[in-house]
Write an enzyme that holds these catalytic residues in place. Structure first.
Site, short mmCIF file in Angstrom:
data_model
loop_
_atom_site.label_atom_id
_atom_site.label_comp_id
_atom_site.label_asym_id
_atom_site.label_seq_id
_atom_site.Cartn_x
_atom_site.Cartn_y
_atom_site.Cartn_z
CG PHE A 194 -4.50 5.73 -0.80
CD1 PHE A 194 -3.61 5.39 0.21
CD2 PHE A 194 -5.24 6.89 -0.67
CE1 PHE A 194 -3.46 6.19 1.32
CE2 PHE A 194 -5.10 7.70 0.44
CZ PHE A 194 -4.20 7.35 1.44
CG ASP A 195 -1.16 -0.41 -4.42
OD1 ASP A 195 -1.70 -0.91 -5.42
OD2 ASP A 195 -0.58 -1.07 -3.54
CG LEU A 196 -7.03 -2.63 -3.00
CD1 LEU A 196 -7.69 -1.92 -1.83
CD2 LEU A 196 -8.08 -3.15 -3.98
CG ASP A 197 -4.23 -6.04 -3.70
OD1 ASP A 197 -5.19 -6.10 -2.93
OD2 ASP A 197 -4.28 -6.36 -4.90
#
Length: 400
Positions: A194-197
């Site tokens: 997963f990416d965060l932002d």
């Protein structure tokens, strides 16, 4: 038992293994290290002559079974750690028959089954693809039998016995969707990155207000929202250089100002997208390895994840340190693969920008683009994402 894997192709009547459904399934299997065996048979009748004729259908079935019995009987199925039978039409019934007769316990990819298939196939044996305009198998039969036998059913609207409609563009979209499901069945994802932002958290306010502060510190004011939004995703250094052509000491000063106000006032000004905690909890319960891959400095990312209560769902977190100016997601994905001994074919990267998707493509892992974040849908579409979803709910359905 060794780690050899086998896929056996069972064509339909007039639907040979070089036609789309079987051809691309075969390629996917081969690319995932499956040995391929294609069985062939000739039928005593033409397809249109046996539809809805149980006697001729049985005759065709028995004739084909006799032709391939010796071939399949000579395969040492016990030598393989995984066996997949990929069938089309009457080939799905033949696949189910030999699976039972030879006691193989194969997994089944069932393309456009005939009703007789459901009389033979094992319970919970695989996935079924059925066209809602298929004259060979009534929809109520397909739905009821799949439910009874615990077979995952995928339907294609307005599609015939070849899973095709009257519109080429729609057929291409459908074929891509079908093959994505096939790929996931043949080699299921085990690692979710997963990416965060913009993917897990809506962090736009925190990032844009911090960018605005840093720019004001340099005498740059009244900036359009589009420019500020572009900072969500890549590294600060890359963004200040790209959008304002800052280099050297000016870029360092802008980053320092950003980090000062970000850590002091803005870092926790984020919202978790609705449904994300439930999705992460479900992934962990199903045994997935869940990894954070972020361009945000890891020291900030870890604090944010702890603060919003998401850390407990992640096995690992990968991100740059404060001195690292790169936003290259490919490099970060590669670090995770190397550090944790991951199989690329079992990984998928989820992100909201072209940087995430291009990084996944470069690292040779699958990708899912989410369009509810901050990336440009057009740029994401052109980046080569394997899947595109517009909500957390749609994202969750990919892993059900």
């Amino acid at each position: 038992m060794n780690n050899k894997k086998l896929a056996v192709i069972f064509p339909g009547m007039g639907y040979h293994s070089d036609k789309p459904l079987l051809y691309f399934s075969k390629r996917i299997a081969r690319e995932n290290s499956y040995e391929i065996i294609e069985v062939n048979y000739k039928f005593p009748h033409k397809a249109r002559e046996i539809m809805n004729d149980k006697i001729r259908m049985q005759d065709a079935f028995e004739t084909a079974a006799d032709q391939i019995k010796e071939v399949l009987g000579n395969i040492s199925f016990e030598d393989y750690s995984d066996v997949i039978f990929i069938g089309k039409s009457i080939g799905t019934a033949l696949a189910a028959h030999f699976d039972n007769e030879l006691q193989i316990g194969a997994r089944h990819l069932v393309f456009t089954p005939v009703p007789q298939t459901f009389d033979i196939i094992r319970k919970n044996a695989g996935v079924v693809f059925h066209g809602l305009d298929d004259p060979w198998c009534p929809n109520d039969v397909a739905e009821a039998k799949c439910k009874e036998l615990e077979l995952k059913l995928y339907t294609v609207d307005k599609a015939n016995h070849s899973l095709e409609t009257t519109h080429i563009a729609e057929d291409i979209r459908n074929l891509k969707d079908i093959m994505q499901k096939v790929k996931q069945y043949i080699c299921p994802y085990k690692v979710i990155m997963f990416d965060l932002d913009g993917t897990l958290t809506d962090s736009g306010r925190a990032i844009m207000s911090s960018v605005k502060y840093a720019l004001t510190h340099l005498g740059i004011t009244d900036q359009p929202i589009e420019k500020l939004r572009s900072f969500i995703g890549p590294s600060l250094f890359d963004s200040f250089n790209r959008e304002y052509h800052l280099t050297g000491a000016d870029c360092d000063e802008a980053v320092a100002s950003y980090r000062y106000i970000y850590e002091k006032e803005n870092m926790y000004d984020v919202d978790i997208y609705e449904g994300i905690p439930e999705l992460l909890k479900s992934l962990k319960e199903k045994g997935f390895t869940v990894i954070l891959i972020t361009s945000k400095p890891l020291v900030f990312s870890e604090k944010i994840m702890d603060k919003v209560g998401l850390s407990k769902y992640f096995d690992h977190m990968v991100g740059p340190d404060l001195s690292d100016h790169s936003s290259d997601k490919k490099r970060l994905i590669e670090i995770a693969i190397e550090k944790y001994g991951l199989n690329r074919n079992e990984c998928v990267m989820i992100g909201d920008t072209a940087y995430d998707i291009k990084g996944a493509v470069g690292a040779e892992v699958d990708s899912i683009a989410v369009t509810y974040g901050y990336g440009s849908p057009t740029e994401i579409m052109n980046s080569g994402a394997d899947f595109m979803v517009d909500s957390v709910e749609s994202l969750s359905k990919l892993f059900m």
